[in-house]
Scaffold this motif. Structure first.
Motif, PDB file in Angstrom:
ATOM      1  N   GLN A   1      -3.429  -4.468   4.405  1.00 11.38           N
ATOM      2  CA  GLN A   1      -3.201  -4.155   5.277  1.00 11.38           C
ATOM      3  C   GLN A   1      -3.877  -3.167   5.696  1.00 11.38           C
ATOM      4  O   GLN A   1      -4.883  -1.828   5.423  1.00 11.38           O
ATOM      5  CB  GLN A   1      -1.977  -2.692   4.342  1.00 11.38           C
ATOM      6  CG  GLN A   1      -0.664  -4.064   3.681  1.00 11.38           C
ATOM      7  CD  GLN A   1       0.395  -3.380   3.088  1.00 11.38           C
ATOM      8  OE1 GLN A   1       0.049  -3.004   1.545  1.00 11.38           O
ATOM      9  NE2 GLN A   1       1.321  -2.250   4.474  1.00 11.38           N
ATOM     10  N   LYS A   2      -4.305  -3.684   7.281  1.00 16.11           N
ATOM     11  CA  LYS A   2      -4.184  -2.656   7.994  1.00 16.11           C
ATOM     12  C   LYS A   2      -3.424  -1.436   7.887  1.00 16.11           C
ATOM     13  O   LYS A   2      -2.474  -0.964   8.152  1.00 16.11           O
ATOM     14  CB  LYS A   2      -3.937  -2.411   9.803  1.00 16.11           C
ATOM     15  CG  LYS A   2      -4.462  -4.312  10.370  1.00 16.11           C
ATOM     16  CD  LYS A   2      -6.100  -4.224  10.108  1.00 16.11           C
ATOM     17  CE  LYS A   2      -6.734  -6.098  10.236  1.00 16.11           C
ATOM     18  NZ  LYS A   2      -7.786  -6.304  10.322  1.00 16.11           N
ATOM     19  N   LEU A   3      -4.681   0.007   7.913  1.00 14.13           N
ATOM     20  CA  LEU A   3      -3.638   1.574   7.665  1.00 14.13           C
ATOM     21  C   LEU A   3      -3.790   2.226   9.060  1.00 14.13           C
ATOM     22  O   LEU A   3      -5.219   2.619   9.601  1.00 14.13           O
ATOM     23  CB  LEU A   3      -4.702   2.021   6.407  1.00 14.13           C
ATOM     24  CG  LEU A   3      -4.355   0.996   5.279  1.00 14.13           C
ATOM     25  CD1 LEU A   3      -5.743   2.105   4.596  1.00 14.13           C
ATOM     26  CD2 LEU A   3      -2.818   1.098   4.348  1.00 14.13           C
TER      27      LEU A   3
ATOM     28  N   HIS B   1       1.194  -1.227  -0.092  1.00 13.18           N
ATOM     29  CA  HIS B   1       0.032   0.133   0.318  1.00 13.18           C
ATOM     30  C   HIS B   1       0.831   0.941   0.220  1.00 13.18           C
ATOM     31  O   HIS B   1       0.918   2.195  -0.963  1.00 13.18           O
ATOM     32  CB  HIS B   1      -1.023  -0.277   1.023  1.00 13.18           C
ATOM     33  CG  HIS B   1      -1.969   1.097   1.303  1.00 13.18           C
ATOM     34  ND1 HIS B   1      -1.980   2.061   0.963  1.00 13.18           N
ATOM     35  CD2 HIS B   1      -3.451   0.977   0.843  1.00 13.18           C
ATOM     36  CE1 HIS B   1      -3.052   3.155   0.947  1.00 13.18           C
ATOM     37  NE2 HIS B   1      -3.950   2.186   0.410  1.00 13.18           N
TER      38      HIS B   1
ATOM     39  N   THR C   1      -9.014   4.320  -0.012  1.00  8.60           N
ATOM     40  CA  THR C   1      -7.870   3.821   0.466  1.00  8.60           C
ATOM     41  C   THR C   1      -6.816   4.971   0.505  1.00  8.60           C
ATOM     42  O   THR C   1      -5.713   5.501   1.430  1.00  8.60           O
ATOM     43  CB  THR C   1      -7.373   2.899   0.659  1.00  8.60           C
ATOM     44  OG1 THR C   1      -6.757   2.294  -0.208  1.00  8.60           O
ATOM     45  CG2 THR C   1      -8.783   1.853   1.334  1.00  8.60           C
TER      46      THR C   1
ATOM     47  N   GLN D   1      -7.969  -0.336  10.031  1.00  2.00           N
ATOM     48  CA  GLN D   1      -8.428  -1.038   8.816  1.00  2.00           C
ATOM     49  C   GLN D   1      -7.736  -1.254   8.240  1.00  2.00           C
ATOM     50  O   GLN D   1      -7.135  -0.150   7.620  1.00  2.00           O
ATOM     51  CB  GLN D   1     -10.079  -0.605   9.337  1.00  2.00           C
ATOM     52  CG  GLN D   1     -10.858  -0.395  10.736  1.00  2.00           C
ATOM     53  CD  GLN D   1     -12.087  -0.211   9.862  1.00  2.00           C
ATOM     54  OE1 GLN D   1     -12.969   0.546   9.051  1.00  2.00           O
ATOM     55  NE2 GLN D   1     -12.927  -0.366  11.059  1.00  2.00           N
ATOM     56  N   SER D   2      -8.234  -2.631   7.616  1.00  2.00           N
ATOM     57  CA  SER D   2      -7.576  -2.170   6.091  1.00  2.00           C
ATOM     58  C   SER D   2      -8.926  -1.976   4.897  1.00  2.00           C
ATOM     59  O   SER D   2     -10.416  -2.264   5.919  1.00  2.00           O
ATOM     60  CB  SER D   2      -7.519  -3.934   5.746  1.00  2.00           C
ATOM     61  OG  SER D   2      -8.793  -4.789   6.173  1.00  2.00           O
TER      62      SER D   2
END
Lengths: 305, 305, 305
Positions: free
Chosen positions: C231-233, C111, C140, C168-169
């Motif tokens: 991927q958790k952002l 990401h 995102t 969260q992703s």
């Protein structure tokens, strides 16, 4: 959907009346559709049926009388373009200003003063057999007006309107955090009014407008008296009335967060019990200024018998 | 959304099939879009791409065969105008009448009799490779028909239709209070049929119609046999079928209360698992009479491959 | 609607600013609408009001600069037709390709690589005062890009886009069962990419398209790198930014199950707090190919001041 029972109540009320008669006429021989079918149990789509021919007549306008009640951050001018269009279509239109707003501006007005304005207007003009339309906050006004002059009203039309349940205020229909903000704005004003930040107005009330139209509408909005928005309303009589109701929802209206919990439709509309739904395109305020002919058509669909 | 797993099940089923092949062709060089970009990593919007040219072809009609199954308080004539429009567009259309309705009127008909009518119609005419459309109550009919002749059906189209889960009835899809009212009306009829009060029909089934069209449609509705509406249906086989499904929802339909809990879409539609959503304007019954050309277009979008 | 507080936070922020000034100008005499009313408290709908005349000006286009960020199973070509239409309307348009996609295809992209591509594109071209549009997964991307170059951006437009909350992703926005399937597909691929089964793509991403257009769009979709989707952002900074936001929702989009829980609108959109809602007809991908002029208009309504 707490009020499903009210909705069903309305059905049962009518149902009992009908099931108590000698029956229905639909099974009479003369009402049975005669079809020449190509197949034993099929229908020939090339034969006309008794209903199809009616479609051509559906645009015949039935002249109505409208009484249009505006909402908050607005005055009777809100309806000017739409009223002109309705009149052009052959309808009779009345647009009362009410206490605390427009030419009657007064920051300390109360909900009962507003209702009295509209009732006095109706009775002094001896209006009857009309459709009473309430926009936004105006929904709470027509609820209370209907309690006082129910026999004069053919139908109530709630247009992107609040429909508090008995004992509730308009403010109770909003998310708790928004209620709090409005309270803070009213306090900060020094005179119990609420001035919306332009950004909030632009994104929430006139989201489909150009910036210039948004600014013009905003510029004409006076600080809104807060008291009528937070007064708890006794609506017991309203919820016992037998007046037909419609809800007109313009689908881009985001004054309340859309969805099942806070959306004008279905959250507010469902409070009405049985009602006629009319959907249209538009937002909370832009459509009345920019597409009054379209709005007039939608109001007519909501208002007709 | 209890049936998300069914939806995902449908995906997984297909997915395993595909991931079990030697791979996908999308990364082949010849399928890679060649672009002349103005910038290193950008795209030139003035160059045509390989897909844009296709838009022009999308209106080319693919002739289909439709079998149209009507709902309650209706008979095969419900489809007359729409069938004529579909035929005009080059499609082949069959409109079976079914037991207990129209020319076969019978108050004590059962759900299995109705299903048998449609299955017999299909097999006696040797119909195959058709799209089976069910409107309203007709949704429950095409579920059961699909169980019996799955190989003849290319796609199921549910049009403002009920989609009971296994072991449920149509009535189970309604708010409890409404279920009760329908029960009371059936009892009061003396012969197990339901006659809707006109007001309920007018506001709920034909809300966008003129009063005259509303009355005409109502006049042609015979008292509806109640049994098929309350019979619990064994739908285990249906939920194991691999037939493509579409849901056509006309957004002003208020036969069921709109919203996540009881709305035709997304509540009933979500029972289908994976499905193609087609939205249109209109209500439960008016559109078929007043805008059959528009409805035919929407049905085609729902029905095509 | 967990983020109502964020929404209200945005209002309060602005509100305090405004209520801290000397007041509002709306109550000034010169801004008061002067009306000649036929009745004491009514409004004459035949008199023009100060606002109605503005409607004519609302189509005057305000030239903007757009930076368009595509989503998954797509590359910069996704925007070709729409960018051409926007340019035709007088706007300036940039369409960056980003890491792992299109000409930069790479199954193991992350990401942060994607975000870096777009940030580098913006800074190397010295772009400023633009509207940043993100479609689908692109939502995102523009969240993270906005964190890095907030002062260059006039407005963020989320178009049928995912809007993860902090931590969260994208995958977290989907029903659990669908998350699982995507995980299985990624594993089965051998290289951490996801190839959607055609049926799922056709019914969910291009449901309103003809079969031929659906196939063409599908054929051009490369296997999507899965890592950026799961991927958790860290989005703390994003949720503190004061950039105006819009959400454009095409109402037939069924990539996520429609409704309050998973629908792009209102579920994803509500994460934005205060935002401008623009609704349109169309689905997830078809509209960009088939009705780019219409999409360009909707993007303009979402993007303008």
């Amino acid at each position: 959907m707490k009020t499903t029972s009210a909705w069903v109540g309305a059905i049962v009320g009518t149902a009992i009346l009908i099931s108590g008669t000698t029956g229905c006429t639909q099974s009479d021989d003369k009402n049975t559709v005669k079809i020449k079918s190509q197949n034993q149990n099929g229908v020939s789509y090339t034969n006309a049926n008794t209903i199809s021919g009616l479609a051509a007549n559906t645009n015949k306008e039935d002249p109505l009388t409208f009484v249009l009640v505006h909402g908050s951050w607005a005055d009777a001018n809100f309806w000017s373009n739409t009223a002109a269009e309705l009149k052009k279509q052959g309808h009779t239109v009345y647009v009362p200003e009410y206490a605390g707003h427009g030419t009657l501006y007064n920051p300390s007005v109360k909900h009962e003063d507003i209702v009295k304005s509209v009732v006095d207007y109706i009775t002094s003009k001896k209006l009857k057999n009309f459709v009473l339309v309430g926009h936004s906050f105006g929904g709470t006004v027509i609820q209370k007006v209907a309690e006082q002059v129910p026999d004069r009203i053919n139908r109530l039309v709630f247009f992107d309107a609040f429909v508090p349940l008995d004992g509730q205020s308009l403010s109770d229909q909003l998310p708790p955090e928004l209620q709090k903000v409005f309270g803070q704005l009213a306090e900060a004003s020094g005179n119990g009014t609420i001035t919306m930040p332009f950004t909030f107005f632009r994104e929430g009330f006139v989201n489909t407008a150009s910036e210039s139209l948004a600014k013009s509408i905003y510029k004409n909005a006076k600080p809104e008296p807060a008291t009528p928005l937070v007064q708890k309303l006794d609506l017991k009589k309203f919820y016992g009335l037998n007046i037909p109701k419609s809800y007109l929802f313009l689908t881009s209206d985001t004054v309340t967060p859309q969805g099942d919990k806070y959306g004008f439709h279905p959250a507010q509309s469902s409070h009405l019990g049985q009602f006629r739904l009319i959907l249209g395109e538009g937002d909370h305020m832009t459509t009345a200024y920019e597409q009054p002919g379209y709005l007039a058509q939608k109001l007519y669909q909501a208002a007709r018998k």
